[in-house]
Design a protein around this motif. Sequence first.
Motif, PDB file in Angstrom:
ATOM      1  N   ASP A 111     -10.343 -47.380 -57.316  1.00  0.00           N
ATOM      2  CA  ASP A 111     -11.088 -46.426 -58.131  1.00  0.00           C
ATOM      3  C   ASP A 111     -11.903 -45.529 -57.211  1.00  0.00           C
ATOM      4  OD1 ASP A 111     -10.240 -47.501 -60.587  1.00  0.00           O
ATOM      5  OD2 ASP A 111     -11.812 -49.024 -60.519  1.00  0.00           O
ATOM      6  N   ILE A 112     -11.917 -44.247 -57.544  1.00  0.00           N
ATOM      7  CA  ILE A 112     -12.702 -43.279 -56.787  1.00  0.00           C
ATOM      8  C   ILE A 112     -13.523 -42.475 -57.785  1.00  0.00           C
ATOM      9  CG2 ILE A 112     -12.622 -41.275 -55.263  1.00  0.00           C
ATOM     10  CD1 ILE A 112      -9.893 -42.269 -54.292  1.00  0.00           C
ATOM     11  N   GLU A 113     -14.796 -42.337 -57.519  1.00  0.00           N
ATOM     12  CA  GLU A 113     -15.643 -41.520 -58.373  1.00  0.00           C
ATOM     13  C   GLU A 113     -15.673 -40.099 -57.844  1.00  0.00           C
ATOM     14  OE1 GLU A 113     -19.729 -42.343 -60.227  1.00  0.00           O
ATOM     15  OE2 GLU A 113     -19.047 -44.289 -59.421  1.00  0.00           O
ATOM     16  N   ASP A 173     -16.293 -31.632 -56.201  1.00  0.00           N
ATOM     17  CA  ASP A 173     -15.321 -32.372 -55.391  1.00  0.00           C
ATOM     18  C   ASP A 173     -13.922 -31.818 -55.618  1.00  0.00           C
ATOM     19  OD1 ASP A 173     -17.285 -34.045 -54.457  1.00  0.00           O
ATOM     20  OD2 ASP A 173     -16.699 -35.766 -55.685  1.00  0.00           O
ATOM     21  N   TYR A 174     -13.079 -31.980 -54.626  1.00  0.00           N
ATOM     22  CA  TYR A 174     -11.670 -31.615 -54.712  1.00  0.00           C
ATOM     23  C   TYR A 174     -10.818 -32.841 -54.436  1.00  0.00           C
ATOM     24  CZ  TYR A 174     -12.692 -26.607 -54.370  1.00  0.00           C
ATOM     25  OH  TYR A 174     -13.136 -25.339 -54.587  1.00  0.00           O
ATOM     26  N   MET A 175      -9.649 -32.840 -55.033  1.00  0.00           N
ATOM     27  CA  MET A 175      -8.642 -33.835 -54.701  1.00  0.00           C
ATOM     28  C   MET A 175      -7.387 -33.053 -54.329  1.00  0.00           C
ATOM     29  SD  MET A 175      -7.056 -36.992 -56.913  1.00  0.00           S
ATOM     30  CE  MET A 175      -6.626 -35.964 -58.304  1.00  0.00           C
ATOM     31  N   LEU A 176      -6.819 -33.346 -53.170  1.00  0.00           N
ATOM     32  CA  LEU A 176      -5.620 -32.667 -52.695  1.00  0.00           C
ATOM     33  C   LEU A 176      -4.513 -33.686 -52.554  1.00  0.00           C
ATOM     34  CD1 LEU A 176      -4.381 -29.998 -51.576  1.00  0.00           C
ATOM     35  CD2 LEU A 176      -5.032 -30.818 -49.300  1.00  0.00           C
ATOM     36  N   MET A 177      -3.398 -33.426 -53.202  1.00  0.00           N
ATOM     37  CA  MET A 177      -2.216 -34.276 -53.086  1.00  0.00           C
ATOM     38  C   MET A 177      -1.095 -33.422 -52.501  1.00  0.00           C
ATOM     39  SD  MET A 177      -2.579 -36.113 -56.794  1.00  0.00           S
ATOM     40  CE  MET A 177      -3.128 -34.595 -57.578  1.00  0.00           C
ATOM     41  N   LYS A 231     -13.102 -21.390 -51.117  1.00  0.00           N
ATOM     42  CA  LYS A 231     -12.371 -20.336 -51.819  1.00  0.00           C
ATOM     43  C   LYS A 231     -11.945 -20.842 -53.198  1.00  0.00           C
ATOM     44  CE  LYS A 231     -10.402 -17.916 -47.854  1.00  0.00           C
ATOM     45  NZ  LYS A 231     -10.961 -18.502 -46.681  1.00  0.00           N
ATOM     46  N   PRO A 232     -11.646 -19.927 -54.126  1.00  0.00           N
ATOM     47  CA  PRO A 232     -11.067 -20.361 -55.401  1.00  0.00           C
ATOM     48  C   PRO A 232      -9.818 -21.204 -55.139  1.00  0.00           C
ATOM     49  CG  PRO A 232     -11.648 -18.040 -55.504  1.00  0.00           C
ATOM     50  CD  PRO A 232     -11.822 -18.474 -54.065  1.00  0.00           C
ATOM     51  N   ILE A 233      -9.576 -22.166 -55.981  1.00  0.00           N
ATOM     52  CA  ILE A 233      -8.549 -23.171 -55.716  1.00  0.00           C
ATOM     53  C   ILE A 233      -7.161 -22.561 -55.484  1.00  0.00           C
ATOM     54  CG2 ILE A 233      -7.937 -23.738 -58.095  1.00  0.00           C
ATOM     55  CD1 ILE A 233      -8.262 -26.737 -57.096  1.00  0.00           C
ATOM     56  N   GLU A 276      -9.930 -29.395 -58.809  1.00  0.00           N
ATOM     57  CA  GLU A 276     -11.363 -29.189 -58.589  1.00  0.00           C
ATOM     58  C   GLU A 276     -12.112 -29.808 -59.763  1.00  0.00           C
ATOM     59  OE1 GLU A 276     -14.617 -25.573 -58.029  1.00  0.00           O
ATOM     60  OE2 GLU A 276     -12.559 -25.095 -58.524  1.00  0.00           O
ATOM     61  N   PHE A 277     -13.065 -30.651 -59.452  1.00  0.00           N
ATOM     62  CA  PHE A 277     -13.859 -31.297 -60.492  1.00  0.00           C
ATOM     63  C   PHE A 277     -15.078 -30.444 -60.809  1.00  0.00           C
ATOM     64  CE2 PHE A 277     -11.205 -34.479 -58.700  1.00  0.00           C
ATOM     65  CZ  PHE A 277     -10.811 -35.232 -59.797  1.00  0.00           C
TER      66      PHE A 277
END
Length: 86
Positions: free
Chosen positions: A5-7, A12-16, A48-50, A80-81
């Motif tokens: 689990d990650i909060e 925050d950003y998540m990159l896959m 920058k914007p996503i 982007e959260f």
Amino acid sequence: YQDSDIEFYPGDYMLMYTDGIVEAFSDEKHEQFGKKRLLNCFKEHAKKPIGQMIQKLVESVQQFMQKSRFYDDIALVAVEFKNSSS
């Protein structure tokens, strides 16, 4: 695979990404793009914007490869959260 689990918090950003990104090969440099370059590029363009950030990441891979060909698929997904409205 191991579950975890990650909060995430607003901002925050998540990159896959697929392995085709980090394994993109430069025939001229005789090396792969790698996770370190991807992380540095991500940090450089994180404000920058996503959509622009993703574009800059892909452009960086293409610039690194120069005239080399992609031998694998590449895919990037960025999330982007933001603040919840509840």
